[in-house]
Design a protein around this motif. Structure first.
Motif, short mmCIF file in Angstrom:
data_model
loop_
_atom_site.label_atom_id
_atom_site.label_comp_id
_atom_site.label_asym_id
_atom_site.label_seq_id
_atom_site.Cartn_x
_atom_site.Cartn_y
_atom_site.Cartn_z
N THR A 144 67.05 -33.55 12.29
CA THR A 144 68.28 -33.12 11.64
C THR A 144 69.08 -32.17 12.54
O THR A 144 68.55 -31.59 13.50
N SER A 145 70.34 -31.96 12.17
CA SER A 145 71.16 -30.99 12.90
C SER A 145 70.61 -29.58 12.74
O SER A 145 70.80 -28.73 13.61
N VAL A 146 69.91 -29.32 11.62
CA VAL A 146 69.31 -28.00 11.42
C VAL A 146 68.23 -27.75 12.47
O VAL A 146 68.17 -26.69 13.10
N GLN A 147 67.38 -28.75 12.69
CA GLN A 147 66.34 -28.62 13.71
C GLN A 147 66.95 -28.51 15.11
O GLN A 147 66.52 -27.71 15.94
N ALA A 148 67.97 -29.34 15.36
CA ALA A 148 68.62 -29.31 16.67
C ALA A 148 69.29 -27.95 16.92
O ALA A 148 69.28 -27.43 18.04
N LEU A 149 69.87 -27.39 15.87
CA LEU A 149 70.55 -26.10 15.99
C LEU A 149 69.60 -24.99 16.41
O LEU A 149 69.85 -24.27 17.39
N ALA A 207 78.13 -27.33 17.18
CA ALA A 207 78.91 -28.51 16.81
C ALA A 207 78.58 -29.65 17.75
O ALA A 207 78.27 -29.43 18.93
N TYR A 208 78.63 -30.88 17.24
CA TYR A 208 78.31 -32.08 18.03
C TYR A 208 76.95 -31.93 18.72
O TYR A 208 76.77 -32.33 19.88
N LEU A 209 76.00 -31.38 18.00
CA LEU A 209 74.70 -31.07 18.60
C LEU A 209 74.04 -32.31 19.17
O LEU A 209 73.99 -33.37 18.54
N GLY A 210 73.54 -32.19 20.40
CA GLY A 210 72.85 -33.29 21.05
C GLY A 210 73.75 -34.28 21.76
O GLY A 210 73.26 -35.19 22.42
N THR A 211 75.06 -34.10 21.67
CA THR A 211 76.00 -35.02 22.32
C THR A 211 76.59 -34.36 23.56
O THR A 211 76.46 -33.15 23.76
N PRO A 212 77.27 -35.13 24.41
CA PRO A 212 77.91 -34.53 25.59
C PRO A 212 78.97 -33.49 25.22
O PRO A 212 79.32 -32.65 26.05
N ASP A 213 79.49 -33.53 24.00
CA ASP A 213 80.52 -32.58 23.56
C ASP A 213 79.93 -31.36 22.87
O ASP A 213 80.67 -30.56 22.29
N GLU A 214 78.63 -31.18 22.93
CA GLU A 214 77.97 -30.09 22.21
C GLU A 214 78.58 -28.74 22.55
O GLU A 214 78.88 -28.43 23.70
#
Length: 253
Positions: A144-149, A207-214
């Motif tokens: 999830t984005s929570v874990q990624a954050l 924002a945009y976690l895990g993407t090139p735009d993070e």
């Protein structure tokens, strides 16, 4: 019997796909892709890239359809969500009826995890309740984005002896200014964290976690950091047409 797989594909990094998800991708033959209508839809492109990267045969096919647009309802927020889910249920039922043969396996690729801040499970249950289509479905969890954050900020989500709350910007707006102690907020369109400036809270934003735009920022939530997050968020949304962000508000120890 027809089968549906709800595959969690992580917060944006294709390398966050689990082995279980890769195996599920290779079981499915029909993938339903929902087009949000953005001019530059990275979310749609990521799903296509994941299929190309991990599926080991060329026997699958992609079915791309326009996702019903969620609109505000004069009867209230809950009724607006209910109406949107009704529209989606009609669409999903048609896809399963028309695009999936008896005995075939279809799949929805779900951003993050199908069980957190996503409606696909509820909508499939709604389709089953109608009784017009019969199928089985399985949920494959994802990052999830929570874990990624918290991974990106190198902090634990929990602290010893303290609860953690996951909520929405809408619910955060109802909290007293001294109430947030350990709160994760998902997709806050109105930058509700601004209400808590100079309350001695730390914010961990992404924002945009895990993407090139993070984009990630963290620190004491004061006027300066608040303005910086709002500016970055506005510029990114104007440029891409959409934004997905998550943040943690926390009282420092």
């Amino acid at each position: 019997m027809k089968q549906i797989l709800l595959i969690g594909i992580g917060a944006g990094d294709p390398e966050q796909i689990t082995v279980q998800a890769i195996n599920a991708l290779n079981r499915a033959r029909v993938f339903f892709l929902l087009d949000k209508g953005y001019a530059d839809d990275d979310l749609l492109r990521l799903r296509t890239d994941i299929c190309q990267r991990y599926i080991r045969n060329d026997e699958y096919r992609l079915v791309q359809v326009r996702d019903p647009q969620r609109e505000d309802d004069p009867q209230g927020y809950a009724r607006g969500i209910e109406h949107w889910h009704e529209q989606r249920a009609v669409l999903f039922e048609r896809l399963i009826a028309d695009e999936l043969q008896e005995g075939e396996v279809g799949a929805f690729l779900v951003w993050g995890d199908p069980a957190l801040y996503d409606s696909t499970i509820r909508i499939l249950d709604q389709v089953l309740e109608s009784g017009r289509e019969v199928f089985e479905y399985q949920v494959i969890p994802g990052i999830t984005s929570v874990q990624a954050l918290v991974a990106r900020h190198r902090i634990p989500l929990n602290r010893i002896g303290e609860p953690i709350r996951i909520t929405t910007g809408r619910r955060l707006a109802d909290m007293a200014r001294d109430e947030p102690e350990n709160v994760v907020v998902m997709l806050d369109a109105h930058c509700t964290f601004e209400r808590f400036v100079d309350q001695g809270l730390d914010i961990y934003w992404g924002a945009y976690l895990g993407t090139p735009d993070e984009m990630v920022l963290s620190g004491r939530l004061d006027e300066s950091l608040c303005a910086q997050i709002k500016r970055l968020r506005h510029e990114a949304r104007s440029r891409k047409g959409w934004i997905m962000d998550t943040y943690l508000l926390r009282k420092p120890l």
